[in-house]
Each structure stands twice: as C-alpha cells, then as structure tokens.
Design a protein around this motif. Structure first.
Motif, PDB file in Angstrom:
ATOM      1  N   PRO A 563       0.824  -1.211   0.000  1.00  0.00           N
ATOM      2  CA  PRO A 563       0.000   0.000   0.000  1.00  0.00           C
ATOM      3  C   PRO A 563       0.860   1.263   0.000  1.00  0.00           C
ATOM      4  O   PRO A 563       1.765   1.417   0.811  1.00  0.00           O
ATOM      5  CB  PRO A 563      -0.810  -0.131   1.306  1.00  0.00           C
ATOM      6  N   GLY A 564       0.573   2.145  -0.946  1.00  0.00           N
ATOM      7  CA  GLY A 564       1.314   3.386  -1.051  1.00  0.00           C
ATOM      8  C   GLY A 564       2.562   3.309  -1.902  1.00  0.00           C
ATOM      9  O   GLY A 564       3.265   4.311  -2.057  1.00  0.00           O
ATOM     10  N   GLU A 565       2.869   2.135  -2.455  1.00  0.00           N
ATOM     11  CA  GLU A 565       4.061   1.973  -3.295  1.00  0.00           C
ATOM     12  C   GLU A 565       3.646   1.270  -4.579  1.00  0.00           C
ATOM     13  O   GLU A 565       3.672   0.042  -4.676  1.00  0.00           O
ATOM     14  CB  GLU A 565       5.148   1.188  -2.567  1.00  0.00           C
ATOM     15  N   SER A 566       3.239   2.058  -5.574  1.00  0.00           N
ATOM     16  CA  SER A 566       2.721   1.514  -6.821  1.00  0.00           C
ATOM     17  C   SER A 566       3.839   0.928  -7.665  1.00  0.00           C
ATOM     18  O   SER A 566       5.032   1.168  -7.425  1.00  0.00           O
ATOM     19  CB  SER A 566       1.994   2.603  -7.608  1.00  0.00           C
ATOM     20  N   CYS A 632      -1.700  -8.622 -11.555  1.00  0.00           N
ATOM     21  CA  CYS A 632      -0.402  -8.213 -11.030  1.00  0.00           C
ATOM     22  C   CYS A 632      -0.039  -9.103  -9.844  1.00  0.00           C
ATOM     23  O   CYS A 632      -0.789  -9.178  -8.866  1.00  0.00           O
ATOM     24  CB  CYS A 632      -0.457  -6.749 -10.605  1.00  0.00           C
ATOM     25  N   PRO A 633       1.091  -9.793  -9.873  1.00  0.00           N
ATOM     26  CA  PRO A 633       1.460 -10.689  -8.775  1.00  0.00           C
ATOM     27  C   PRO A 633       1.900  -9.909  -7.548  1.00  0.00           C
ATOM     28  O   PRO A 633       2.389  -8.777  -7.632  1.00  0.00           O
ATOM     29  CB  PRO A 633       2.614 -11.505  -9.359  1.00  0.00           C
ATOM     30  N   SER A 634       1.739 -10.530  -6.406  1.00  0.00           N
ATOM     31  CA  SER A 634       2.201  -9.943  -5.156  1.00  0.00           C
ATOM     32  C   SER A 634       3.664 -10.310  -4.923  1.00  0.00           C
ATOM     33  O   SER A 634       4.239 -11.137  -5.634  1.00  0.00           O
ATOM     34  CB  SER A 634       1.360 -10.451  -3.988  1.00  0.00           C
ATOM     35  N   LEU A 635       4.259  -9.710  -3.909  1.00  0.00           N
ATOM     36  CA  LEU A 635       5.642 -10.030  -3.568  1.00  0.00           C
ATOM     37  C   LEU A 635       5.769 -11.490  -3.156  1.00  0.00           C
ATOM     38  O   LEU A 635       6.724 -12.180  -3.537  1.00  0.00           O
ATOM     39  CB  LEU A 635       6.133  -9.114  -2.441  1.00  0.00           C
ATOM     40  N   ALA A 636       4.781 -11.983  -2.393  1.00  0.00           N
ATOM     41  CA  ALA A 636       4.817 -13.382  -1.967  1.00  0.00           C
ATOM     42  C   ALA A 636       4.718 -14.322  -3.154  1.00  0.00           C
ATOM     43  O   ALA A 636       5.402 -15.347  -3.199  1.00  0.00           O
ATOM     44  CB  ALA A 636       3.680 -13.652  -0.976  1.00  0.00           C
ATOM     45  N   GLN A 637       3.903 -13.988  -4.124  1.00  0.00           N
ATOM     46  CA  GLN A 637       3.788 -14.822  -5.313  1.00  0.00           C
ATOM     47  C   GLN A 637       5.078 -14.814  -6.119  1.00  0.00           C
ATOM     48  O   GLN A 637       5.479 -15.838  -6.681  1.00  0.00           O
ATOM     49  CB  GLN A 637       2.622 -14.337  -6.178  1.00  0.00           C
ATOM     50  N   ALA A 638       5.727 -13.663  -6.178  1.00  0.00           N
ATOM     51  CA  ALA A 638       6.983 -13.576  -6.927  1.00  0.00           C
ATOM     52  C   ALA A 638       8.057 -14.457  -6.302  1.00  0.00           C
ATOM     53  O   ALA A 638       8.778 -15.170  -7.000  1.00  0.00           O
ATOM     54  CB  ALA A 638       7.451 -12.131  -6.994  1.00  0.00           C
ATOM     55  N   PHE A 639       8.163 -14.423  -4.988  1.00  0.00           N
ATOM     56  CA  PHE A 639       9.174 -15.219  -4.296  1.00  0.00           C
ATOM     57  C   PHE A 639       8.723 -16.657  -4.061  1.00  0.00           C
ATOM     58  O   PHE A 639       9.515 -17.490  -3.655  1.00  0.00           O
ATOM     59  CB  PHE A 639       9.545 -14.574  -2.960  1.00  0.00           C
ATOM     60  N   GLY A 640       7.429 -16.902  -4.268  1.00  0.00           N
ATOM     61  CA  GLY A 640       6.940 -18.247  -4.015  1.00  0.00           C
ATOM     62  C   GLY A 640       6.855 -18.576  -2.548  1.00  0.00           C
ATOM     63  O   GLY A 640       6.916 -19.735  -2.149  1.00  0.00           O
ATOM     64  N   GLU A 641       6.734 -17.573  -1.724  1.00  0.00           N
ATOM     65  CA  GLU A 641       6.644 -17.801  -0.286  1.00  0.00           C
ATOM     66  C   GLU A 641       5.957 -16.606   0.343  1.00  0.00           C
ATOM     67  O   GLU A 641       5.768 -15.563  -0.281  1.00  0.00           O
ATOM     68  CB  GLU A 641       8.037 -17.968   0.327  1.00  0.00           C
ATOM     69  N   ALA A 644       5.666 -11.311   3.137  1.00  0.00           N
ATOM     70  CA  ALA A 644       5.129  -9.992   3.464  1.00  0.00           C
ATOM     71  C   ALA A 644       5.277  -9.679   4.940  1.00  0.00           C
ATOM     72  O   ALA A 644       5.555  -8.555   5.326  1.00  0.00           O
ATOM     73  CB  ALA A 644       3.659  -9.917   3.047  1.00  0.00           C
ATOM     74  N   ALA A 645       5.114 -10.694   5.794  1.00  0.00           N
ATOM     75  CA  ALA A 645       5.152 -10.437   7.234  1.00  0.00           C
ATOM     76  C   ALA A 645       6.536 -10.011   7.690  1.00  0.00           C
ATOM     77  O   ALA A 645       6.688  -9.225   8.608  1.00  0.00           O
ATOM     78  CB  ALA A 645       4.720 -11.689   7.996  1.00  0.00           C
TER      79      ALA A 645
END
Length: 651
Positions: A563-566, A632-641, A644-645
């Motif tokens: 959020p806040g970082e497009s 658009c993939p999320s960071l977790a999807q990109a890393f496969g794990e 985010a936490a």
C-alpha cells in the motif's frame, strides 16, 4: 583581524607552555578522532559489511588510547629532562589557557564545518577526498597558531613527526587487520550459491536443468504448448548489463518465464546479467538467487579493501583487482564450477570485450564446447575455465577494475588457447545480442554443425538510462564513466532496436497494456543466416529501466508492491539504482518483484509469439492479442513464499 589572530596565537602559546602532557595527548586525539570518523565514513561509502566496519572502528579507538597512554608517559620523561619544562619554571594555570584552548577548538571546528559544507553543497567530492581534506588541515593548523604566537616553544623539540605518524598509522593498520579478520570469519562461514564436489558434479541444482524442455517439468500444465511439431520451440533470452540492479530484476523476469514454462534454448548475458544468467544455468532458481542477495550483500567492497586483496594487488605483479573480483564471484555464487558443469540447454553465452583485439573484433563469447580439441595440463578447456573467471571478465567495468586475464582461443577454427585480456562486455553493446549473432554465425571445425536458430528473442534491458540530470563540477571517475556509458547505451541500443523491430524501436512496443511482438527476416540481420530455418525472428522487448515502462505501469492502480508503493514508483526507484552499488534488502525485493511483474505482463505477447510460430501467421489471432489483462502478482507470489510479514520497511 591580525590583532585577533595574534590574541588567539598568544592564548595558544600560553596553553602550549602550561600543559605539555595534555598537548601530547590532545594532538594525538586531534588527528585520531577525525581519522576514526574518516575510517567509518569510508567504510560506509563503500558499503562494507557492518561487522567489519565496527570491528575496524573499535580496534582503531582502543589502539589509539593505548598508544596515547604510552606517548604521555614518554613525553613526561623527555620533558622532565629539559630545563625549560622543569616544575619550577611552569607558570600557574590561568583563564587565558582555557581561553586559548577554546579559541583553538572553535577555529578548528569552524574550518571543518566549512569543509563539510563545501563538500556537500558545491563539489560533492566524496568521502575519500573529504578524508584527505579533513586530515590535511589538522597539523598545519597547529603550526600556524604557534607561529602567530610569535615565539618558539620547546614543546616542538619532541619527535612530533614520529609521534603523530605512529598515532595514526598504527591504529589504522590494527583496524585494517581487525576488519579484515572479521570479514574472513564471515566469509568462511557462508557457502556459495553453487557447490561442486571434487568429481565436478554440481551439488545444488535446486530445480533441475535450467530452461530444460517443458515436457520434463512436471509442473508445466501444457507441455505441447511450446513445441513446433515434435521439437521444442527455441527461445533466446538476452540479459543486459547493469550491475546488481540488472541481475536481480532479470531474476524476476526469469522466474516469470519459468512460471510460463518457456523453453529457453540460448541465454546470452552481459556484465550484471552474467551473474544471474550463470547462476540460473547452473540450477539456482531465480527466487533463490534473489533470496540470497536479500539475506546478505555480496561484500565486494570488503574483498577489495581487505589486507589480503590489497597485498595480492600491490605486491604480486601478476595479480590485480580483477582477480579479487573473480574470487569474489566464486566465493558468493559459483564455487569451483566450470564450463563443464553447465547443461547443454540452455546454452549459456557470456559476453565480454577483448581489449587487445582489432576494430570490429572486440566481442568475445564464452560458452561450453567452444574448442573441444584443446587440452591444457591434461584437461579440456571447459574443465579449466571457471565460471567465476568469465563472469568477472564480463563485468570488469573500466575505471573500477583492471582487465581480467582468461585463457581462451580466438575466433579462428583450430587455434590454440592463449592468455587474453577482457573487460566489461557492455563496451561493445550492453544487451548481449551481438554475442548471440557471433555464436550463431561463428566458423566451426569441419564436422561440427552450426547451432539452430531461435524462433523467438526476448530482450530484457536493465541498462542505466542516460536521463537528463545535473552533475557536479567534479565527479569520481567511476561515476563519470557510468554516466557516459549510459548515454552511449541509449544511442547504440536505439540502432539495435530499430534493426530488430523494423525501424520502430522499443518505445512503440509499449503501446496499450501489452508489449508488442516484432518480426524481422533473419537474412536482413545477417546474410550468413540465409538458407537456415526459421526464416523469421520474432522479438519481444522488456525494457525494465525505460521511462516508457513507468508510463505503462502508471495506469495499473491494482499493481502495487505494498500500500502506497505503486508499480510505477517501484520502477522509478529501481531505475535509479547505481550500477556499481550492491543492493539493500528492500531494493532486492523491489527489483525482483518489478522483473516478475514485467515478465508476467509480457505473457500475452509471448502467447502471441508462440501462436504465430506454430501457425506461421503474421498477426496474432484476436483471442491471443486481446487476452485478458494479466493480474499483477504480489511479492509473496513472486518469491513463491509468504514474505510480506517479514518485509523490511521502506528506507
């Protein structure tokens, strides 16, 4: 003004007459404290490992205190033996002494503050030059104030040169040794990304042969999708240079291509692209490569400034910082892997520039089975050519590194291998396309078939763009070269893109939401391709750092790293990363995620290309051309794990 200066000199002279022991300790500290600050600032500017940095500073300060204690004791002995400094001749302490001490300190601080303001606001000289200015003003200022007092002082009878030189040099050497030792402990406690056993077998191929035929990948849903008849469709991927900015963003693109089961036949790389390309070819998953860099910085600066690296470079005539660069890659990424450890598919093509070649022959390509007839010390050329050596040759940026010496044959068939000197492959062109053409058209000995031409070329360009920007009056050499090279890249790449896209360039490839697919006849690229199949080359361009890519991502409000970082903000941030810098953890995540997003958004264009190749059509069918907009993939999807936490906050 002169009266005021003389009053300061008189107060200083009174101070010198009264407190010889304090003078000795004060003068030593006067040099040691700025030196400690300069040591810390230099380590911070180089991006050295924090453990080595703090070990150096702590060792410097402790050694300084120990030396000062012994200097004061020795000064007392010298002073007691001199009649001028006998106890009976000393005057009682007066307020003028403290006044002189205060004036002396105030003037010193004012001069140092002026240097800081000058460095930050006008010249931006950088930490090394600032360190020289900081130390260069210290001793002359003491002598000037003494001269202003108008009378000589016996305090100068002490061996000041020896005392002050020892007060700085010995703590510096101890700090250097402590920082190097701390770094060595860390280095030998961490394994490389790729390990090879004594029999030459790779022990860590975490995902099987890189870019292998999709039919042997169990997780690929449609293995026939990327086939032309019974043969796999041949895809060439070009990974540009651009330091770790390029390496990590390329890793994201490779991860996205893997997710689409793209069968990579050729992987041509330059400089930073060679780091991730070689790791990928050796079996390191792209996400694992990014995780490695997120967990720890490679530490090239530590390797270069350690005592070991310094002695090797300055004492051994045959060694240079290019050899340290090579050992660095072996330590962090490749271990003792050689060309013989590479798979046959994809064919890894590492581009470098031959510094001693004639005009038009500077491009050199390192690849497996280059000269199987060559034997050196009973071993084949592939078995003696270390991956770390050729990656260092591909990235030996001029001005920062000396040429890398590699034993390698020239382009003449049947020639023997000799020692040749190589520098950064980006000096010829920074995309790796020229190296691919050279590999495909290189003359081969009789009986060796030329390689098959690729159906599709994917160019992933993370070069430093020559954007408009103000530069200081004085620039460090490496920054000046990087800026100049960025401008050259733009001009040269414009011609390459025009050749591959029929004269339109990549800017028109970003119309709408999806990159376009370009087509050009092979024979138009090089007459030596005539008579070979396929007749047409399709090209998809993914310009990671181009301004137009940010414009493409800007309307995607649903695409954000957090959020806040497009996505557009992330693209702008990644594009501004320094080519010669190692990335912080949050920058690694941004660059990898950006590459994964762009690789995913290029999916419809790749679908279009494979449909055109299989059908022989000139245009994409409407369903393929107007496919559903990729999510658009999320960071977790990109890393496969689920990362985010544990993600670090924004700087």
């Amino acid at each position: 003004m002169r009266t005021w200066l003389r009053s300061i000199g008189d107060r200083t002279g009174s101070y010198l007459d009264q407190s010889p022991e304090v003078i000795v300790a004060g003068c030593c500290l006067y040099l040691q404290l700025p030196s400690a600050y300069a040591l810390y600032s230099l380590a911070e500017a180089l991006g050295t490992w924090s453990g080595a940095k703090w070990a150096s500073v702590a060792a410097f300060l402790l050694t300084s205190l120990w030396l000062n204690y012994h200097f004061v004791r020795r000064a007392r002995q010298v002073i007691a033996s001199h009649p001028h400094w006998s106890t009976e001749t000393r005057e009682p302490t007066s307020p003028s002494i403290m006044g002189g001490y205060f004036s002396f300190g105030a003037l010193t601080c004012s001069l140092l503050l002026g240097l800081v303001i000058n460095q930050l606001l006008m010249f931006r000289l950088g930490y090394p030059a600032f360190m020289i200015l900081l130390l260069g003003v210290a001793i002359p200022l003491l002598f000037v104030l003494d001269w202003l007092s108008g009378k000589p002082h016996a305090i100068w009878r002490l061996p000041w040169f020896e005392v002050l030189f020892t007060a700085v040099s010995v703590p510096f050497l101890v700090a250097w040794l402590a920082g190097s030792a701390a770094w060595w402990v860390r280095v030998y406690s961490l394994p490389s990304a790729v390990e090879v056993d004594p029999r030459g077998q790779t022990r860590k191929p975490a995902r099987g042969p890189a870019g292998s035929d999709p039919s042997i990948r169990g997780w690929c849903a449609d293995p026939e999708k990327w086939r032309v008849g019974r043969d796999p469709l041949r895809v060439a991927v070009a990974l540009s240079g651009g330091g770790y900015r390029a390496a990590v963003s390329h890793a994201g693109v490779l991860a996205a291509l893997d997710a689409q089961c793209l069968p990579i036949a050729y992987l041509t790389t330059v400089s930073g692209g060679s780091i991730v390309g070689a790791a990928y070819a050796l079996g390191v998953p792209p996400a694992e490569f990014a995780r490695l860099l997120r967990q720890r910085r490679p530490g090239l600066a530590n390797d270069l400034v350690s005592i070991e690296g310094f002695l090797r470079e300055w004492v051994m005539a045959w060694s240079s910082n290019a050899e340290t660069y090579s050992r660095h890659f072996k330590r962090v990424f490749f271990g003792n892997a050689t060309l013989a450890d590479l798979p046959d598919r994809p064919a890894l093509l590492i581009n470098a520039t031959d510094l001693e070649s004639a005009s038009g022959q500077a491009r050199e390509v390192f690849f497996k089975n280059r000269a199987p007839w060559i034997r050196i010390g009973g071993k084949s050329l592939d078995n003696i050519t270390a991956i770390g050596d050729i990656v260092a040759a591909s990235g030996a940026f001029p001005g920062a590194f000396q040429p890398k010496v590699v034993v390698w044959p020239d382009a003449t068939p049947g020639t023997r291998a000799t020692e040749r000197k190589f520098i950064d492959g980006g000096l010829v062109e920074n995309l790796g396309v020229e190296g691919l053409w050279r590999y495909l058209t290189m003359a081969r000995p009789e009986g060796m078939e030329p390689p098959l031409l690729p159906h599709l070329l994917i160019i992933v360009d993370a070069s430093q763009r020559g954007r408009a920007q103000l530069v200081p009056y004085k620039m460090e050499l490496t920054q000046l070269l990087a800026r100049s090279q960025g401008i050259s890249y733009d001009e040269l790449h414009a011609h390459l893109y025009a050749q591959l896209t029929g004269g339109t360039g990549f800017r028109t490839s970003l119309g709408g939401d999806l990159p376009r697919v370009f087509s050009v006849a092979y024979e138009a690229l090089d007459v030596r391709f005539g008579g070979r199949d396929p007749k047409q080359l399709l090209t998809v361009i993914i310009p990671t750092t181009a301004r137009e890519t940010g414009d493409l991502l800007a309307p995607r409000g649903d695409c954000a790293l957090m959020p806040g970082e497009s996505a557009a903000q992330v693209q702008q941030s990644v594009s501004g990363l320094d080519t010669l810098a190692e990335l912080a953890p949050h920058d690694v995540e941004r660059a990898f995620w950006l590459g994964y997003v762009l690789g995913t958004l290029a999916g419809p264009a790749l679908e279009c290309a494979q449909v055109r190749i299989r059908s022989g059509g000139l245009e994409c069918p409407v369903p393929a051309a107007r496919a559903t907009r990729p999510t658009c993939p999320s960071l977790a999807q990109a890393f496969g794990e689920n990362v985010a936490a544990g993600r670090r906050g924004k700087p």
